[in-house]
Design a protein around this motif. Structure first.
Motif, PDB file in Angstrom:
ATOM      1  N   UNK A 114      -1.510  -6.619  -7.045  1.00 23.71           N
ATOM      2  CA  UNK A 114      -0.435  -5.871  -7.704  1.00 23.71           C
ATOM      3  C   UNK A 114      -0.998  -4.829  -8.659  1.00 23.71           C
ATOM      4  N   UNK A 115      -1.992  -5.228  -9.474  1.00 28.51           N
ATOM      5  CA  UNK A 115      -2.614  -4.272 -10.395  1.00 28.51           C
ATOM      6  C   UNK A 115      -3.348  -3.177  -9.623  1.00 28.51           C
ATOM      7  N   UNK A 116      -3.982  -3.558  -8.526  1.00 26.86           N
ATOM      8  CA  UNK A 116      -4.732  -2.580  -7.740  1.00 26.86           C
ATOM      9  C   UNK A 116      -3.801  -1.538  -7.143  1.00 26.86           C
ATOM     10  N   UNK A 117      -2.679  -1.977  -6.583  1.00 29.38           N
ATOM     11  CA  UNK A 117      -1.743  -1.031  -5.969  1.00 29.38           C
ATOM     12  C   UNK A 117      -1.133  -0.102  -7.014  1.00 29.38           C
ATOM     13  N   UNK A 118      -0.755  -0.648  -8.162  1.00 29.10           N
ATOM     14  CA  UNK A 118      -0.139   0.190  -9.196  1.00 29.10           C
ATOM     15  C   UNK A 118      -1.114   1.235  -9.719  1.00 29.10           C
ATOM     16  N   UNK A 119      -2.357   0.834  -9.972  1.00 27.25           N
ATOM     17  CA  UNK A 119      -3.335   1.787 -10.503  1.00 27.25           C
ATOM     18  C   UNK A 119      -3.686   2.852  -9.476  1.00 27.25           C
ATOM     19  N   UNK A 120      -3.785   2.474  -8.198  1.00 30.32           N
ATOM     20  CA  UNK A 120      -4.128   3.453  -7.174  1.00 30.32           C
ATOM     21  C   UNK A 120      -2.986   4.432  -6.924  1.00 30.32           C
ATOM     22  N   UNK A 121      -1.750   3.968  -6.934  1.00 31.44           N
ATOM     23  CA  UNK A 121      -0.657   4.911  -6.652  1.00 31.44           C
ATOM     24  C   UNK A 121      -0.429   5.848  -7.830  1.00 31.44           C
ATOM     25  N   UNK A 122      -0.779   5.425  -9.065  1.00 27.66           N
ATOM     26  CA  UNK A 122      -0.738   6.361 -10.186  1.00 27.66           C
ATOM     27  C   UNK A 122      -1.909   7.334 -10.137  1.00 27.66           C
ATOM     28  N   UNK A 123      -3.078   6.860  -9.713  1.00 26.91           N
ATOM     29  CA  UNK A 123      -4.250   7.733  -9.627  1.00 26.91           C
ATOM     30  C   UNK A 123      -4.071   8.807  -8.564  1.00 26.91           C
ATOM     31  N   UNK A 124      -3.287   8.529  -7.525  1.00 30.90           N
ATOM     32  CA  UNK A 124      -3.089   9.479  -6.431  1.00 30.90           C
ATOM     33  C   UNK A 124      -1.662  10.023  -6.417  1.00 30.90           C
ATOM     34  N   UNK A 125      -1.057  10.108  -7.579  1.00 40.09           N
ATOM     35  CA  UNK A 125       0.350  10.496  -7.639  1.00 40.09           C
ATOM     36  C   UNK A 125       0.591  11.896  -7.091  1.00 40.09           C
ATOM     37  N   UNK A 126      -0.372  12.791  -7.220  1.00 40.08           N
ATOM     38  CA  UNK A 126      -0.186  14.166  -6.766  1.00 40.08           C
ATOM     39  C   UNK A 126      -0.665  14.405  -5.336  1.00 40.08           C
ATOM     40  N   UNK A 127      -1.176  13.388  -4.693  1.00 38.94           N
ATOM     41  CA  UNK A 127      -1.601  13.504  -3.297  1.00 38.94           C
ATOM     42  C   UNK A 127      -0.385  13.359  -2.397  1.00 38.94           C
ATOM     43  N   UNK A 128      -0.232  14.190  -1.368  1.00 44.16           N
ATOM     44  CA  UNK A 128       0.902  14.010  -0.442  1.00 44.16           C
ATOM     45  C   UNK A 128       0.891  12.618   0.188  1.00 44.16           C
ATOM     46  N   UNK A 129       2.056  11.984   0.220  1.00 47.76           N
ATOM     47  CA  UNK A 129       2.137  10.628   0.759  1.00 47.76           C
ATOM     48  C   UNK A 129       1.378   9.632  -0.093  1.00 47.76           C
ATOM     49  N   UNK A 130       1.447   9.797  -1.424  1.00 45.34           N
ATOM     50  CA  UNK A 130       0.594   9.021  -2.325  1.00 45.34           C
ATOM     51  C   UNK A 130       0.823   7.520  -2.199  1.00 45.34           C
ATOM     52  N   UNK A 131       2.052   7.085  -2.017  1.00 45.89           N
ATOM     53  CA  UNK A 131       2.311   5.650  -1.915  1.00 45.89           C
ATOM     54  C   UNK A 131       1.678   5.067  -0.651  1.00 45.89           C
ATOM     55  N   UNK A 132       1.796   5.795   0.464  1.00 47.43           N
ATOM     56  CA  UNK A 132       1.185   5.314   1.707  1.00 47.43           C
ATOM     57  C   UNK A 132      -0.338   5.353   1.617  1.00 47.43           C
ATOM     58  N   UNK A 133      -0.880   6.395   0.984  1.00 45.74           N
ATOM     59  CA  UNK A 133      -2.334   6.481   0.808  1.00 45.74           C
ATOM     60  C   UNK A 133      -2.826   5.333  -0.076  1.00 45.74           C
ATOM     61  N   UNK A 134      -2.115   5.092  -1.180  1.00 42.76           N
ATOM     62  CA  UNK A 134      -2.494   3.980  -2.052  1.00 42.76           C
ATOM     63  C   UNK A 134      -2.372   2.648  -1.321  1.00 42.76           C
ATOM     64  N   UNK A 135      -1.382   2.524  -0.455  1.00 41.95           N
ATOM     65  CA  UNK A 135      -1.223   1.299   0.335  1.00 41.95           C
ATOM     66  C   UNK A 135      -2.414   1.091   1.258  1.00 41.95           C
ATOM     67  N   UNK A 136      -2.833   2.154   1.944  1.00 41.49           N
ATOM     68  CA  UNK A 136      -3.972   2.041   2.855  1.00 41.49           C
ATOM     69  C   UNK A 136      -5.253   1.674   2.113  1.00 41.49           C
ATOM     70  N   UNK A 137      -5.506   2.312   0.974  1.00 43.37           N
ATOM     71  CA  UNK A 137      -6.734   2.027   0.227  1.00 43.37           C
ATOM     72  C   UNK A 137      -6.684   0.614  -0.353  1.00 43.37           C
ATOM     73  N   UNK A 138      -5.513   0.223  -0.853  1.00 50.16           N
ATOM     74  CA  UNK A 138      -5.377  -1.143  -1.371  1.00 50.16           C
ATOM     75  C   UNK A 138      -5.613  -2.163  -0.274  1.00 50.16           C
ATOM     76  N   UNK A 139      -5.015  -1.933   0.888  1.00 50.64           N
ATOM     77  CA  UNK A 139      -5.208  -2.852   2.015  1.00 50.64           C
ATOM     78  C   UNK A 139      -6.674  -2.912   2.427  1.00 50.64           C
ATOM     79  N   UNK A 140      -7.335  -1.745   2.481  1.00 52.73           N
ATOM     80  CA  UNK A 140      -8.732  -1.719   2.905  1.00 52.73           C
ATOM     81  C   UNK A 140      -9.609  -2.505   1.938  1.00 52.73           C
ATOM     82  N   UNK A 141      -9.419  -2.290   0.637  1.00 58.11           N
ATOM     83  CA  UNK A 141     -10.256  -2.977  -0.357  1.00 58.11           C
ATOM     84  C   UNK A 141      -9.951  -4.465  -0.371  1.00 58.11           C
ATOM     85  N   UNK A 142      -8.661  -4.804  -0.392  1.00 64.67           N
ATOM     86  CA  UNK A 142      -8.301  -6.222  -0.494  1.00 64.67           C
ATOM     87  C   UNK A 142      -8.617  -6.964   0.797  1.00 64.67           C
TER      88      UNK A 142
END
Length: 659
Positions: A114-142
């Motif tokens: 939960x902390x990982x997803x929240x921090x990543x989606x805030x870090x990539x807030x200006x990237x297009x599709x930021x929530x999906x990008x944060x989801x992919x990176x969170x899934x890959x790391x976890x």
């Protein structure tokens, strides 16, 4: 009663398998043992699709057909079963599986996702599709840290899917990002799939881990590029986040400096060390914030200097002039120039001249003094300094009184590229370091970097030869303990549940391996392997045609079967064929690991889809999930093609480390 489409699809595949087996038996003049082996393979596939446990299906079919091959001799059949089971039990590579699984369950219960997803989606807030990008990176790391696909997809389905649907993301894209990202855990090391393949194919697990690292990163990068591209082309599928969703709340102490979210943090923190405007903020708090600001730069300098010394220093090995016995004349000449030499003697070794038979005293013995042998002049009694220097030669390249020193070499290109990228990232970090980004960095320190440190410690110890996979897995299990304790999630209930699930998963994998050993022994005993080899070799395929055929077969097998079944049943059939076509088993394993990503995404046995459907809102249908997975399956096929065209993506690191 209306039957579901998935059942129709499964029954159709089973009917095709049965029809093919019957047609094979009816189409030959004489049914040999090899045909019985192919019949056993067909029955195993059908039984697994009907829902029978894979491990016990393999053991049961193997025992029945072994009994037939041994002319109904029960004793020899039981002997084969015991030998196959013992061979699996004696395979020490499999010890790493329960340790890695235990590490995964402990990390999962540390509740970092939960902390990982929240921090990543805030870090990539200006990237297009930021929530999906944060989801992919969170899934890959976890998924990399845990290796448990079902757990990652389920947790992200509970956490990320509602967030993406609330933000207006399309259901297929949201579902596809979660299911595809969760499957990366079976590719990016440490991976149980690679351990099973290494134990089956006899390939070093260490080299498989080194080889799978960059293909896994490449596949995750292709996923992210696809999401960003679709968010640009079709903004309705992945709309940008609103200002409220991108807002970062500053802590009370930071706000009391005073500070604003967009204010440049380093300058304001330095100003806060002097003056009375921030008297209510302790100096220790300001110093801690400055330490966090300086940390990335110090880490970059430390990594750059230590790695520079490692890649540019070449230790000089001491060379000695002692030559092996049996060298030719040329080597003897070289040895005479540089090695130990006898004093020069004309004519070789000679006996002293004798005037009569019998033992005699040397000339001059009657004078009471010891004399030199005849022919030894006083001037030649002691070799000159030059003769002594040439007689006992120093090793080549060394001087008297000097010790060998390390030489230097230019840094390789990959070092400049890697640290050029890291240096640019560090510079951008400091250039745009506002207080909002500083808070996001602190959130990443509490979620992203602990997992990254655990993964890199386990992988680094394996890849650089500091530990075996089993020892590194034990380190990872200890690291899981530390993480769970650090986040105050470690309790007897958590340990008990993790141990139970680890024992359950490990028993399943080990029974699979035992069943595979019995099945493979029966298949080889019946001559099925030989029959398949003769059939494949009779097709006169080139290396490229064989690789395409094998990957297509594995891709199609991923539709009705899971990756474990494909590894333990079909890899023993493919592996003996590799030597005929000059295919490296390591490279073939990397292609198979990429290809088996589709086993979790392809219906009707797309387990990721069913994991996600179990926790998704009611309005999310299974067809929408399947529709979202199809583009990511296409990306997986593209990744396989890229790896085949440029094999150095997977082979460069093993060749660099283990050449």
């Amino acid at each position: 009663m209306k039957m579901r489409k998935e059942l129709w699809f499964g029954f159709a595949i089973m009917a095709l398998v049965v029809a093919g087996a019957v047609g094979m038996l009816l189409g030959v003049e004489t049914i040999t043992r090899g045909h019985l082996g192919l019949l056993m393979l067909s029955l195993v596939v059908v039984a697994i699709m009907l829902g029978f446990p894979t491990a016990f299906t393999l053991m049961g079919m193997g025992m029945i057909f072994t009994w037939l091959a041994y002319d109904r001799d029960i004793t020899r059949t039981l002997d084969l079963m015991v030998q196959a089971a013992y061979k699996s039990m004696a395979n020490d590579v499999l010890i790493a599986i329960p340790l890695f699984v235990f590490m995964g369950y402990l990390v999962e219960r540390a509740n970092l996702i939960e902390k990982l997803f929240k921090s990543l989606h805030l870090a990539m807030a200006r990237v297009p599709g930021s929530l999906a990008v944060a989801t992919l990176i969170t899934c890959a790391i976890f998924a990399t840290a845990t290796g448990i696909v079902g757990a990652v997809v389920t947790l992200m389905g509970l956490l990320a899917l509602p967030a993406m649907l609330r933000a207006g993301y399309s259901t297929p894209m949201s579902a596809g990002a979660i299911t595809a990202g969760g499957c990366l855990g079976i590719l990016i090391p440490p991976s149980v799939l690679l351990i099973l393949y290494g134990a089956t194919a006899g390939v070093s697990v260490v080299q498989l881990y080194a080889g799978a690292f960059f293909p896994g990163i490449m596949l995750a990068g292709l996923y992210v590029m696809y999401v960003i591209l679709m968010a640009k082309l079709k903004p309705a599928w992945a709309p940008p986040l609103s200002a409220e969703e991108r807002q970062v709340v500053l802590p009370a102490m930071t706000a009391a400096l005073p500070a604003e979210t967009r204010q440049y943090a380093p300058v304001r923190l330095l100003d806060a060390l002097k003056g009375k405007r921030n008297a209510q903020v302790p100096t220790a708090y300001v110093l801690r914030q400055l330490a966090l600001v300086v940390m990335p730069g110090l880490l970059f300098v430390l990594l750059a200097t230590s790695s520079w010394r490692a890649v540019t220093t070449v230790s000089v090995e001491e060379a000695y002039g002692i030559q092996p016995i049996g060298f030719n004349d040329n080597s003897s000449r070289v040895a005479s120039e540089f090695g130990l030499q006898e004093p020069p003697v004309e004519g070789g070794l000679q006996e002293p001249p004798q005037e009569s038979t019998g033992l005699q005293e040397p000339p001059g013995a009657d004078s009471g003094a010891l004399a030199e042998p005849p022919g030894a002049e006083p001037a030649q009694s002691a070799p000159s300094a030059q003769s002594a220097q040439s007689a006992v030669g120093e090793p080549p390249g060394s001087t008297a009184g000097a010790t060998p020193q390390a030489a230097t070499q230019p840094a390789p290109t990959w070092w400049w590229v890697m640290f050029g990228v890291l240096g640019a990232a560090t510079a951008l970090f400091y250039l745009f370091l506002s207080f909002a980004r500083l808070e996001i960095f602190k959130m990443l320190l509490g979620s992203f970097f602990p997992l990254l440190t655990l993964i890199m410690a386990v992988l680094g110890s394996i890849v650089f030869g500091l530990a075996t996979p089993t020892e590194a897995a034990a380190m990872g299990a200890f690291g899981g303990f530390v993480l769970a304790a650090a986040y105050k999630r470690l309790s007897m209930d958590v340990v008990r549940e993790s141990v139970y699930l680890t024992a359950k998963t490990s028993a399943m994998v080990c029974w699979l391996f035992v069943g595979s050993a019995i099945f493979s022994a029966a298949f080889a005993l019946l001559g099925g392997q030989e029959l398949i080899e003769q059939w494949v070799l009779s097709m006169n395929l080139s290396k490229i045609e064989f690789m395409v055929l094998s990957q297509v077969v594995i891709f199609l097998l991923g539709w009705p079967l899971e990756w474990t079944e494909i590894i333990v049943i079909f890899m023993p059939i493919f592996i003996p064929l590799l030597s005929h076509f000059g295919v490296d088993p390591l490279f073939f394993g990397l292609l198979v690991a990429l290809n088996l990503q589709t086993a979790f995404l392809s219906p009707p046995v797309a387990m990721s889809a069913f994991y996600l459907k179990g926790v998704a809102p009611p309005h999310v249908t299974l067809n929408q999930i399947f529709l979202g997975m199809l583009p990511f399956m296409g990306i997986q096929v593209l990744a396989i093609v890229l790896l085949y065209v440029w094999p150095q993506i997977g082979l460069w690191l093993p060749q660099l480390l283990y050449k």
